[in-house]
Each structure stands twice: as structure tokens, then as C-alpha cells.
Design a protein around this motif. Structure first.
Motif, PDB file in Angstrom:
ATOM      1  N   ARG A   8      42.269  17.534 -40.498  1.00  0.00           N
ATOM      2  CA  ARG A   8      42.187  16.921 -41.831  1.00  0.00           C
ATOM      3  C   ARG A   8      43.507  17.084 -42.587  1.00  0.00           C
ATOM      4  NH1 ARG A   8      41.209  18.608 -46.879  1.00  0.00           N
ATOM      5  NH2 ARG A   8      40.208  17.174 -48.316  1.00  0.00           N
ATOM      6  N   GLU A   9      44.080  18.290 -42.518  1.00  0.00           N
ATOM      7  CA  GLU A   9      45.359  18.527 -43.187  1.00  0.00           C
ATOM      8  C   GLU A   9      46.462  17.670 -42.568  1.00  0.00           C
ATOM      9  OE1 GLU A   9      45.277  23.122 -44.687  1.00  0.00           O
ATOM     10  OE2 GLU A   9      45.185  22.790 -42.514  1.00  0.00           O
ATOM     11  N   LYS A  12      46.251  14.232 -43.925  1.00  0.00           N
ATOM     12  CA  LYS A  12      46.768  14.149 -45.303  1.00  0.00           C
ATOM     13  C   LYS A  12      48.293  14.168 -45.318  1.00  0.00           C
ATOM     14  CE  LYS A  12      42.870  15.146 -47.941  1.00  0.00           C
ATOM     15  NZ  LYS A  12      42.545  14.332 -49.066  1.00  0.00           N
ATOM     16  N   ALA A  16      50.864  11.154 -46.616  1.00  0.00           N
ATOM     17  CA  ALA A  16      52.034  11.338 -47.491  1.00  0.00           C
ATOM     18  C   ALA A  16      53.283  10.814 -46.797  1.00  0.00           C
ATOM     19  CB  ALA A  16      52.189  12.821 -47.851  1.00  0.00           C
ATOM     20  N   ARG A  51      50.731   4.098 -56.119  1.00  0.00           N
ATOM     21  CA  ARG A  51      49.985   4.392 -54.895  1.00  0.00           C
ATOM     22  C   ARG A  51      49.389   5.802 -54.898  1.00  0.00           C
ATOM     23  NH1 ARG A  51      53.244   0.594 -54.808  1.00  0.00           N
ATOM     24  NH2 ARG A  51      53.060  -1.194 -53.400  1.00  0.00           N
ATOM     25  N   GLY A  52      49.365   6.423 -56.078  1.00  0.00           N
ATOM     26  CA  GLY A  52      48.712   7.720 -56.223  1.00  0.00           C
ATOM     27  C   GLY A  52      49.557   8.923 -55.883  1.00  0.00           C
ATOM     28  N   GLY A  53      50.839   8.710 -55.623  1.00  0.00           N
ATOM     29  CA  GLY A  53      51.714   9.820 -55.274  1.00  0.00           C
ATOM     30  C   GLY A  53      52.461  10.367 -56.481  1.00  0.00           C
ATOM     31  N   THR A  98      54.457  14.038 -53.076  1.00  0.00           N
ATOM     32  CA  THR A  98      53.244  14.841 -53.004  1.00  0.00           C
ATOM     33  C   THR A  98      52.075  13.875 -53.161  1.00  0.00           C
ATOM     34  OG1 THR A  98      54.388  16.709 -54.025  1.00  0.00           O
ATOM     35  CG2 THR A  98      51.971  16.777 -54.020  1.00  0.00           C
ATOM     36  N   LEU A  99      51.167  13.885 -52.177  1.00  0.00           N
ATOM     37  CA  LEU A  99      49.995  13.007 -52.184  1.00  0.00           C
ATOM     38  C   LEU A  99      48.782  13.858 -51.831  1.00  0.00           C
ATOM     39  CD1 LEU A  99      49.012  10.031 -52.421  1.00  0.00           C
ATOM     40  CD2 LEU A  99      49.300   9.885 -49.938  1.00  0.00           C
ATOM     41  N   ASP A 100      47.828  13.910 -52.734  1.00  0.00           N
ATOM     42  CA  ASP A 100      46.614  14.720 -52.522  1.00  0.00           C
ATOM     43  C   ASP A 100      46.951  16.165 -52.172  1.00  0.00           C
ATOM     44  OD1 ASP A 100      44.936  12.525 -53.048  1.00  0.00           O
ATOM     45  OD2 ASP A 100      44.985  11.910 -50.942  1.00  0.00           O
ATOM     46  N   GLY A 101      48.013  16.692 -52.783  1.00  0.00           N
ATOM     47  CA  GLY A 101      48.377  18.094 -52.582  1.00  0.00           C
ATOM     48  C   GLY A 101      49.241  18.373 -51.365  1.00  0.00           C
ATOM     49  N   TYR A 102      49.594  17.326 -50.605  1.00  0.00           N
ATOM     50  CA  TYR A 102      50.408  17.508 -49.406  1.00  0.00           C
ATOM     51  C   TYR A 102      51.741  16.797 -49.583  1.00  0.00           C
ATOM     52  CZ  TYR A 102      46.282  19.497 -47.368  1.00  0.00           C
ATOM     53  OH  TYR A 102      45.221  20.310 -47.126  1.00  0.00           O
TER      54      TYR A 102
END
Length: 191
Positions: A8-9, A12, A16, A51-53, A98-102
Motif C-alpha cells: 500500500r505504501e 502511494k 506521488a 491534483r491534490g499534491g 507530497t501526496l497523501d503523506g508520501y
């Protein structure tokens, strides 16, 4: 210390990384004589945020911009500003997101319009060295990559394949891996 990542990581981190690649391609498509590095940075920042980053560099130790742009002789981490891109420039676009913490980070150097033959040789040799390093890494033989890089720099881009083939041995699968990596890099650069 190496911390193993879960599937999963890794997904993610890959997401990114994909956004980093898309951003570099987007900024590269805007490169033209007369555009300022600040305009390119503004476009990159908007592209990333839409794009959410989050631009990772922005605010890091006071860094004022979304990405780093290094024209010509600026070695690394150039701060975008009033510099106008010119025909024949080499411009490195360096993006961290950084995207979703990654976090993912990469850079690519573009030639603007017609560039000098020695500048094209530099870009070609760098691509060959990257492809050779990828091929070695896939085999778990990174320690062999450095002598290959040194040879590539001396021999020039046309001999990079021959050098990698020599280093990887006669195993046909390994040679195809190198060829495949080189093709993917070239296709991405030309897109």
C-alpha cells in the motif's frame, strides 16, 4: 537504516512519483524562449495543487517557490524568478511533491529549441548513464554502475550500450532489460 514499505505504501509513493513525472512533463511543455522561471513555477504549483499534491520544496527551510528551476550554469536548486528562458538554454526542472503523506522527487533537463551539439551530447550521455544504472540496479549490481558511468563519459553516448552489454555479460535477458529501460527513458523524454 532501511525501512521496508508495504505494498500500500509503495502504491502511494508510486502515485506521488506519477504526479512528479506529470508535473515535469507539463512544465517542459511550457518551456519556450521568453517565459520566465517564475511563470513556470507558478504553473507547476497550480498543476500540483489541482491534483491534490503539495509542493514539497515550498517553505522548506525558507525556500520560497513550488519547484526548483536551474537554467544553464545554475548547478542545482535554482530559485525561480525573473530569468527569461532563451533559445538554446538547458533548463533543469526539479520537482518534489507530497501526496497523501508520501513524497516523491525527480528532475529532468530540457533543451530549449536548437541546442549546441556539446549540450546535446551531455544530455545523451546522462540518459545513457541513467539507463545503465537502472539496468544494474534491477540486477542488484549497483556497485558495478560507477565504472560504467566513468567509461560512458569517456566513450560518449554511442558506446554506452556496448559498455552496458559488456558489464552485464552475454545473458540475452539482461541485454533486453537494458534495451527496454533505455527505450522507456527515451520515449518519456520525447513525450
Amino acid at each position: 537504516m532501511i525501512i521496508r514499505k508495504s505494498p500500500r505504501e509503495i502504491e502511494k509513493i508510486a502515485a506521488a512519483g506519477s504526479l512528479v513525472a506529470e508535473t515535469i512533463a507539463h512544465v517542459g511543455s511550457l518551456l519556450r524562449p521568453g517565459i520566465t522561471t517564475a511563470e513556470l513555477d507558478d504553473a507547476a504549483g497550480a498543476f500540483i495543487r489541482e491534483r491534490g499534491g503539495i509542493p514539497t520544496s515550498e517553505g522548506y527551510k525558507g525556500y520560497p517557490r513550488a519547484i526548483c528551476i536551474s537554467p544553464n550554469d545554475v548547478v542545482v536548486h535554482g530559485i525561480p524568478g525573473s530569468h527569461q528562458v532563451a533559445e538554446g538554454d538547458l533548463v533543469t526542472i526539479d520537482v518534489g511533491i507530497t501526496l497523501d503523506g508520501y513524497i516523491a522527487d525527480s528532475a529532468y533537463t530540457f533543451g530549449v529549441g536548437e541546442i549546441e551539439p556539446e549540450d546535446q551530447r551531455l544530455l545523451d550521455v546522462a540518459q545513457d548513464a541513467l539507463a545503465a544504472g537502472i539496468a544494474f540496479e534491477k540486477e542488484g549490481r549497483v556497485s558495478l554502475a560507477m565504472p560504467c558511468y566513468r567509461r560512458i563519459l569517456k566513450l560518449g553516448p554511442g558506446d554506452a550500450y556496448a559498455e552496458a552489454a559488456f558489464r552485464l555479460g552475454s545473458n540475452e535477458y539482461r541485454l533486453k532489460e537494458y534495451e527496454s529501460a533505455w527505450s522507456r527513458i527515451r520515449e518519456a523524454a520525447e513525450a
